[in-house]
Design an enzyme around this catalytic site. Sequence first.
Site, PDB file in Angstrom:
ATOM      1  N   HIS A  99      33.743  39.970 -85.899  1.00  0.00           N
ATOM      2  CA  HIS A  99      34.881  40.066 -84.982  1.00  0.00           C
ATOM      3  C   HIS A  99      35.871  38.889 -85.020  1.00  0.00           C
ATOM      4  O   HIS A  99      37.063  39.076 -85.224  1.00  0.00           O
ATOM      5  CB  HIS A  99      34.365  40.183 -83.546  1.00  0.00           C
ATOM      6  CG  HIS A  99      33.384  41.274 -83.326  1.00  0.00           C
ATOM      7  ND1 HIS A  99      33.737  42.590 -83.250  1.00  0.00           N
ATOM      8  CD2 HIS A  99      32.027  41.249 -83.140  1.00  0.00           C
ATOM      9  CE1 HIS A  99      32.672  43.336 -83.022  1.00  0.00           C
ATOM     10  NE2 HIS A  99      31.619  42.552 -82.956  1.00  0.00           N
TER      11      HIS A  99
HETATM   12  C1  BDR Z   1      32.967  39.106 -79.275  1.00  0.00           C
HETATM   13  O1  BDR Z   1      31.829  38.901 -78.441  1.00  0.00           O
HETATM   14  C2  BDR Z   1      31.075  37.819 -78.905  1.00  0.00           C
HETATM   15  O2  BDR Z   1      29.698  38.077 -78.810  1.00  0.00           O
HETATM   16  C3  BDR Z   1      31.529  37.551 -80.304  1.00  0.00           C
HETATM   17  O3  BDR Z   1      31.424  36.171 -80.628  1.00  0.00           O
HETATM   18  C4  BDR Z   1      32.970  37.998 -80.306  1.00  0.00           C
HETATM   19  O4  BDR Z   1      33.830  36.963 -79.886  1.00  0.00           O
HETATM   20  C5  BDR Z   1      32.901  40.502 -79.840  1.00  0.00           C
HETATM   21  O5  BDR Z   1      32.925  41.453 -78.813  1.00  0.00           O
END
Ligand code: BDR
Length: 314
Positions: A244
């Site tokens: 992500h």
């Molecule tokens: C986001 O949530 C976190 O767990 C990850 O680092 C990312 O920023 C994805 O939904």
Amino acid sequence: MSTDEMWAGGHPAYLDMDPGQDDVWALATALGVLQVLGVTTVAGNHTVDNTYRNAVNVLDVFGRNDIPVHRGCAAPLWHPLVTAPEIHGQTGLDGYAFPTREVTVADVHAVEWLASQLCSLSRSVSVIATGPLTNVAALLIGHPSVKPHLSGITVMGGSLSGGNVTPHAEFNFYVDPDAADWVMGSGVPIKMVGLDVTRQATVTRAEVEERLGSSSREAARMLVALFRFYARRHPDPHHPFPLHDVLAVAADVKPDLFEWRSIPLTVVRCDPVRRGQSAMIEEATDRQPVDVAVQIDVLRFFDWFWEALRLSGL
Ligand code: BDR
Ligand code: CA
């Protein structure tokens, strides 16, 4: 260093993050393609003590402890903290044996540090935020005079197509919906890079091992070890995983990798079912629209991604 000298070295930016497995890949790519002026940490994937320690440790492995790291908010603006150890591990960054040493905490709070840094610059720079938006909202609420110093805020968070922590909400917006809503309505130019695109660009353990597994660099060993932990529940080496936070760095550096839609957004703050949902405002509003990434050119993104890692020194 003067602001003009900073620009001569490329595009300067601050990173606000909660490392976190995918935050580490965002940090790694940023080291390759951006001039990282500093890292501020926030509670999210784990406590702020651990996300701070993780950021310091990762920069050490990259040999970049010249980059200042500041610890920020320990809890969301209003809701109690929710963390994600089931994904990121008990330290927030399990999978690699970082040296166990005392990590000293810089005595200036991240929000105060960022405010004074931004106000001292003669050109505006961007902030890339890949955790809950608590620090960023506290900055904009407490120091509105920083706004002209921000060319924009690129956010990993939100979704127009369903969530990952609830059917409606993405994790970062879920953890601090009040902060997310404040930032979306702040009037600062915002790029929202949410699950709509991060779920399109996935990577497998086989690809990570093939690209980085034979490198003699410790940073590459660290990334491979961390990815094995991130992928631990899926023995199939070709199982796809989203990274992500990397996409927020890509969007800040190369927005043409994405297709954008400009829409006014709100984030649901209190509804127990829809908390953290990012939703388009349908009625007339004076909220400035947010640029939401809705498509990504996956092939060009991965060319950029592997090249950014190479440039980070892997
Ligand atoms: C986001 O949530 C976190 O767990 C990850 O680092 C990312 O920023 C994805 O939904
Ligand atoms: Ca994150």
